[in-house]
Write a protein that holds these residues in place. Structure first.
Motif, short mmCIF file in Angstrom:
data_model
loop_
_atom_site.label_atom_id
_atom_site.label_comp_id
_atom_site.label_asym_id
_atom_site.label_seq_id
_atom_site.Cartn_x
_atom_site.Cartn_y
_atom_site.Cartn_z
N ALA A 156 69.34 70.23 57.82
CA ALA A 156 69.33 69.79 59.23
C ALA A 156 69.36 68.27 59.28
CB ALA A 156 68.09 70.32 59.94
N LEU A 157 70.40 67.69 59.76
CA LEU A 157 70.53 66.23 59.90
C LEU A 157 70.05 65.81 61.27
CD1 LEU A 157 74.08 65.78 58.34
CD2 LEU A 157 71.86 65.43 57.26
N PRO A 158 69.38 64.67 61.32
CA PRO A 158 68.89 64.22 62.63
C PRO A 158 70.04 63.90 63.56
CG PRO A 158 68.65 62.48 61.01
CD PRO A 158 69.08 63.69 60.25
N ALA A 159 69.85 64.25 64.75
CA ALA A 159 70.88 63.96 65.74
C ALA A 159 71.01 62.45 65.93
CB ALA A 159 70.52 64.63 67.07
N VAL A 160 72.22 62.06 66.24
CA VAL A 160 72.49 60.63 66.37
C VAL A 160 71.66 60.02 67.50
CG1 VAL A 160 74.30 58.95 66.84
CG2 VAL A 160 74.80 60.95 65.45
N GLY A 161 71.41 60.76 68.53
CA GLY A 161 70.69 60.22 69.69
C GLY A 161 69.19 60.31 69.60
N ASP A 162 68.65 60.87 68.46
CA ASP A 162 67.21 61.02 68.38
C ASP A 162 66.49 59.67 68.32
OD1 ASP A 162 67.22 64.04 66.33
OD2 ASP A 162 67.44 63.71 68.51
N ARG A 163 67.08 58.65 67.71
CA ARG A 163 66.45 57.34 67.58
C ARG A 163 66.75 56.42 68.75
NH1 ARG A 163 64.48 56.28 62.56
NH2 ARG A 163 64.66 54.05 62.97
N GLY A 164 67.47 56.93 69.71
CA GLY A 164 67.83 56.11 70.86
C GLY A 164 66.65 55.60 71.66
N PRO A 165 65.71 56.48 72.07
CA PRO A 165 64.55 56.00 72.86
C PRO A 165 63.71 54.97 72.12
CG PRO A 165 64.79 58.38 73.05
CD PRO A 165 65.76 57.95 71.99
N ARG A 184 64.74 52.83 69.82
CA ARG A 184 65.46 51.55 69.82
C ARG A 184 65.40 50.90 71.20
NH1 ARG A 184 70.92 53.09 66.35
NH2 ARG A 184 69.86 53.39 64.33
N GLN A 185 65.47 51.72 72.24
CA GLN A 185 65.38 51.16 73.59
C GLN A 185 64.01 50.52 73.83
OE1 GLN A 185 66.37 54.25 76.36
NE2 GLN A 185 68.54 54.32 75.77
N ARG A 186 62.95 51.18 73.35
CA ARG A 186 61.61 50.60 73.50
C ARG A 186 61.48 49.28 72.74
NH1 ARG A 186 59.88 56.03 72.86
NH2 ARG A 186 59.32 55.58 70.67
N GLN A 187 62.08 49.24 71.54
CA GLN A 187 62.01 48.00 70.76
C GLN A 187 62.75 46.86 71.45
OE1 GLN A 187 63.49 49.02 66.88
NE2 GLN A 187 61.57 50.02 66.25
N ARG A 188 63.95 47.18 71.99
CA ARG A 188 64.69 46.14 72.71
C ARG A 188 63.92 45.69 73.95
NH1 ARG A 188 69.34 49.33 71.26
NH2 ARG A 188 69.24 50.41 73.27
N LEU A 189 63.31 46.66 74.66
CA LEU A 189 62.53 46.30 75.84
C LEU A 189 61.31 45.47 75.46
CD1 LEU A 189 62.17 46.69 78.90
CD2 LEU A 189 60.84 48.74 78.41
N ALA A 190 60.68 45.82 74.34
CA ALA A 190 59.51 45.05 73.89
C ALA A 190 59.89 43.62 73.56
CB ALA A 190 58.89 45.73 72.67
N VAL A 191 61.04 43.44 72.90
CA VAL A 191 61.50 42.09 72.56
C VAL A 191 61.80 41.29 73.83
CG1 VAL A 191 63.35 40.79 71.45
CG2 VAL A 191 62.36 42.77 70.30
N ARG A 192 62.43 41.95 74.80
CA ARG A 192 62.75 41.23 76.05
C ARG A 192 61.47 40.79 76.77
NH1 ARG A 192 67.40 45.41 78.30
NH2 ARG A 192 68.99 44.93 76.71
N TRP A 193 60.49 41.70 76.87
CA TRP A 193 59.26 41.34 77.55
C TRP A 193 58.51 40.23 76.79
CZ3 TRP A 193 57.41 41.76 82.18
CH2 TRP A 193 57.87 42.77 83.03
N ALA A 194 58.53 40.31 75.48
CA ALA A 194 57.89 39.25 74.70
C ALA A 194 58.57 37.91 74.94
CB ALA A 194 57.93 39.60 73.22
N ALA A 195 59.90 37.92 75.04
CA ALA A 195 60.63 36.67 75.30
C ALA A 195 60.29 36.12 76.69
CB ALA A 195 62.13 36.91 75.18
N VAL A 196 60.17 37.04 77.67
CA VAL A 196 59.82 36.60 79.03
C VAL A 196 58.43 35.98 79.05
CG1 VAL A 196 59.32 37.41 81.36
CG2 VAL A 196 61.34 38.24 80.17
N ILE A 217 54.46 47.99 74.04
CA ILE A 217 55.69 48.62 74.55
C ILE A 217 56.42 49.36 73.45
CG2 ILE A 217 57.91 48.19 75.64
CD1 ILE A 217 56.66 45.88 77.12
N ALA A 218 56.51 48.74 72.27
CA ALA A 218 57.24 49.39 71.17
C ALA A 218 56.57 50.68 70.72
CB ALA A 218 57.35 48.42 69.99
N ARG A 219 55.24 50.76 70.83
CA ARG A 219 54.54 51.97 70.43
C ARG A 219 54.81 53.11 71.38
NH1 ARG A 219 49.62 50.26 70.89
NH2 ARG A 219 49.68 49.15 68.90
#
Length: 231
Positions: free
Chosen positions: A14-23, A25-37, A227-229
């Protein structure tokens, strides 16, 4: 094929679905943006506070001693050398009459000025206390007159008025005393000297920058990890 050897099919993985890591990665990008703000806002606030600290005007201050002198006599022709305990008590009484609300805060050294205690506008009339934290030692028949203000004229005027009030209160206490037996006063120095104090600007600016940057970094790291957690 008849008579041939059957080959088992490899087990399915069973291979992980490509979209399983999407959320994530989105949290990490959001965390970086908030940290920059947060860092940007923190830097702006730190810069504003530091600029205000650097541009904060200093204050003018003046200090003089009102010496209490006993009447000269044949035994003590020089009144400066005669310093009886009663004269010290008289100076303390007059000081309380002029400044009844004198602060009771004890300082490490009686030479600590009013301006060094953070006062930017005010005055004081005190009897110097050379004692320590637990014991009093009033050994000088004089009143320490200090004033702090925004202009040199204001400070000079406050000290002059306080010195005049000392003389008026002393005269009132000696109304029934013959002039030859009266206690007199003298200013030391004779002319009120006014000084300007701007504080340690470099140290204040460095402290403001250090505290501002430290607080900004701590808050940014905390928000990023939270946020990343995720929930």
């Amino acid at each position: 094929m008849a008579g041939g050897t059957a080959v088992a099919a490899p087990p399915s993985v069973a291979l992980p679905a490509v979209g399983d890591r999407g959320p994530q990665r989105q949290r990490q990008r959001l965390a970086v943006r908030w940290a920059a703000v947060i860092i940007a806002i923190g830097l702006l606030i730190t810069a504003a506070i530091t600029y205000r600290v650097a541009r904060k005007p200093g204050v003018f201050w003046a200090q003089t001693d009102v010496l209490f002198l006993p009447p000269a006599s044949g035994v003590f022709p020089n009144s400066l050398l005669n310093n009886p305990g009663g004269l010290i008590a008289l100076a303390g009484v007059v000081g309380k009459m002029v400044d009844p609300d004198a602060a009771a805060a004890r300082v490490v050294d009686p030479s600590v000025r009013l301006v060094n205690q953070g006062v930017r506008h005010g005055w004081s009339v005190t009897l110097p206390n050379d004692g320590g934290q637990w014991a009093d030692n009033f050994d000088k028949a004089l009143l320490d007159v200090q004033a702090v203000g925004a202009t040199a004229a204001e400070v000079n005027g406050m000290v002059s008025r306080l010195a005049n009030q000392v003389n008026l209160k002393l005269s009132g206490l000696q109304a029934d005393v013959p002039p030859v037996d009266r206690v007199t006063t003298r200013l030391n120095p004779s002319q009120v000297q006014v000084f300007y104090d701007s504080g340690h600007r470099l140290k204040a600016v460095a402290a403001s920058l250090a505290v501002g940057l430290a607080v900004t970094i701590v808050i940014a790291l905390y928000v990023r990890r939270r946020i990343a957690r995720g929930p």
